[in-house]
Write an enzyme that holds these catalytic residues in place. Structure first.
Site, PDB file in Angstrom:
ATOM      1  N   SER A 210      -3.903   0.315  -4.418  1.00 52.46           N
ATOM      2  CA  SER A 210      -3.118  -0.777  -3.840  1.00 52.46           C
ATOM      3  C   SER A 210      -4.013  -1.939  -3.431  1.00 52.46           C
ATOM      4  O   SER A 210      -3.549  -2.903  -2.835  1.00 52.46           O
ATOM      5  CB  SER A 210      -2.332  -0.280  -2.619  1.00 52.46           C
ATOM      6  OG  SER A 210      -3.230   0.160  -1.613  1.00 52.46           O
TER       7      SER A 210
ATOM      8  N   HIS B 200       1.218   4.846  -2.660  1.00 52.11           N
ATOM      9  CA  HIS B 200       1.627   6.231  -2.427  1.00 52.11           C
ATOM     10  C   HIS B 200       2.864   6.669  -3.209  1.00 52.11           C
ATOM     11  O   HIS B 200       2.900   7.789  -3.718  1.00 52.11           O
ATOM     12  CB  HIS B 200       1.867   6.466  -0.932  1.00 52.11           C
ATOM     13  CG  HIS B 200       0.607   6.542  -0.128  1.00 52.11           C
ATOM     14  ND1 HIS B 200      -0.291   7.581  -0.239  1.00 52.11           N
ATOM     15  CD2 HIS B 200       0.082   5.689   0.794  1.00 52.11           C
ATOM     16  CE1 HIS B 200      -1.305   7.385   0.592  1.00 52.11           C
ATOM     17  NE2 HIS B 200      -1.107   6.235   1.228  1.00 52.11           N
TER      18      HIS B 200
ATOM     19  N   HIS C  81       0.825  -1.209   0.000  1.00 53.09           N
ATOM     20  CA  HIS C  81       0.000   0.000   0.000  1.00 53.09           C
ATOM     21  C   HIS C  81       0.864   1.266   0.000  1.00 53.09           C
ATOM     22  O   HIS C  81       0.650   2.186  -0.801  1.00 53.09           O
ATOM     23  CB  HIS C  81      -0.918   0.007   1.221  1.00 53.09           C
ATOM     24  CG  HIS C  81      -1.584   1.327   1.445  1.00 53.09           C
ATOM     25  ND1 HIS C  81      -2.608   1.783   0.644  1.00 53.09           N
ATOM     26  CD2 HIS C  81      -1.333   2.320   2.353  1.00 53.09           C
ATOM     27  CE1 HIS C  81      -2.976   2.996   1.055  1.00 53.09           C
ATOM     28  NE2 HIS C  81      -2.214   3.346   2.078  1.00 53.09           N
TER      29      HIS C  81
ATOM     30  N   GLU D 129      -6.164   9.335  -0.545  1.00 53.84           N
ATOM     31  CA  GLU D 129      -6.305   7.909  -0.200  1.00 53.84           C
ATOM     32  C   GLU D 129      -7.383   7.212  -1.038  1.00 53.84           C
ATOM     33  O   GLU D 129      -7.169   6.104  -1.517  1.00 53.84           O
ATOM     34  CB  GLU D 129      -6.649   7.726   1.287  1.00 53.84           C
ATOM     35  CG  GLU D 129      -5.485   7.916   2.239  1.00 53.84           C
ATOM     36  CD  GLU D 129      -4.436   6.800   2.199  1.00 53.84           C
ATOM     37  OE1 GLU D 129      -4.624   5.790   1.502  1.00 53.84           O
ATOM     38  OE2 GLU D 129      -3.401   6.984   2.859  1.00 53.84           O
TER      39      GLU D 129
HETATM   40 FE   LIG Z   1      -2.284   5.344   2.815  1.00 55.37          FE
END
Ligand SMILES: [Fe+2]
Length: 295
Positions: free
Chosen positions: A227, A167, A162, A208
């Protein structure tokens, strides 16, 4: 809908200084003592790390590198169909290793020449003000462990898949990285906890879990979606609402439950105009006004 990458396992430091990660009984690695020992060791690396020094090397097993390779390969197929053009540009620029888990030090060394961002190791949940505040300085707090190899497409907590695939690929984009920095500056500027929570919720529903119109289609740019192998195909069928600061900043979300409300920008420029400008200028008073006028 989105249940992956949501919940941090608590960390305890014992009297002898050792660090213990308290996995829930439902965690896929709960009954694997070798995995749990590795999790404790990796958490200990983060607890002992000092900013400005190299991030210690985390040890991974061959099976864990295979998890990374498998998830990277499968997510790339999904990204081609569902990720924004800007995110895919970040994937190309960053050039993450595809067959082994990169060390966080290495991720920072790939990112820094592109957008100035570096990674910091996090043992678990980082307090909101610190997590967001350091974004203003170009630092991103990241966990370093990987999900249990028995369930390569599922994780109950934000793992290195993730943090890095979600990111870092976004942070490799100049325009997304600028938004992360603005979120950090906003978190530094606001003083009250309510205003900080509002800033963090806007981050949650954008960087997010954000989606946007891109090339005539709804595509994702949020790291939590990009993700999440199991659910990346689901976002187009969810409750997708127009970008709305007041709603994003006040909509309740339970991080341990399905994420079923998303907010859609009409374009990256629209996201920058609405959310970027908000983070660039907000303070406790302006946030209180937004909340008050939307009660
Ligand atoms: Fe995150």
């Amino acid at each position: 809908m989105f249940e992956e990458a949501q919940y941090f396992a608590p960390i305890a430091t014992q009297d002898d200084g050792s660090v213990v990660v308290e996995l829930a009984a439902s965690h896929p690695g709960f009954a694997d003592p070798v995995y749990r020992a590795r999790r404790n060791a990796i958490a200990g690396l983060a607890v002992g790390h000092r900013r400005g020094t190299p991030i210690p090397v985390a040890e991974y097993t061959e099976r864990e590198h295979e998890v990374w390779a498998l998830v990277t390969r499968e997510l790339a197929v999904k990204h081609a169909a569902y990720a924004t053009e800007e995110y895919l540009g970040g994937v190309d620029r960053l050039g993450l290793p595809r067959t082994r888990i990169p060390q966080l030090q290495e991720v920072g060394e790939l990112l820094e020449p592109l957008t100035g961002f570096r990674y910091l190791p996090a043992a678990g949940l980082v307090p909101l003000r610190d997590f967001y505040g350091v974004l203003a300085d170009g630092y991103f707090h990241s966990t370093q462990y990987i999900r249990h190899h028995s369930v390569p497409f599922y994780t109950p907590e934000p793992d290195v898949v993730h943090e890095v695939i979600g990111h870092a690929n976004a942070l490799a984009s100049d325009r997304y990285a600028a938004l992360y920095r603005l979120a950090g500056e906003a978190a530094r500027r606001v003083e009250g906890e309510a205003a900080l929570e509002f800033v963090s919720k806007v981050f949650w529903f954008t960087l997010e879990f954000g989606v946007m119109l891109d090339g005539g289609e709804l595509r994702a740019y949020g790291a939590g979606i990009l993700s999440s192998y199991g659910e990346i195909e689901e976002f187009r069928g969810m409750d997708v609402r127009p970008l709305d600061l007041a709603m994003m900043g006040t909509t309740h979300y339970d991080i341990t439950k399905y994420q079923d409300v998303l907010f859609r920008a009409d374009s990256l420029q629209h996201l920058e105009d609405v959310v970027g400008d908000f983070w660039a200028t907000c303070d406790d008073d302006s946030i209180a006004k937004i909340v008050a006028t939307n009660l």
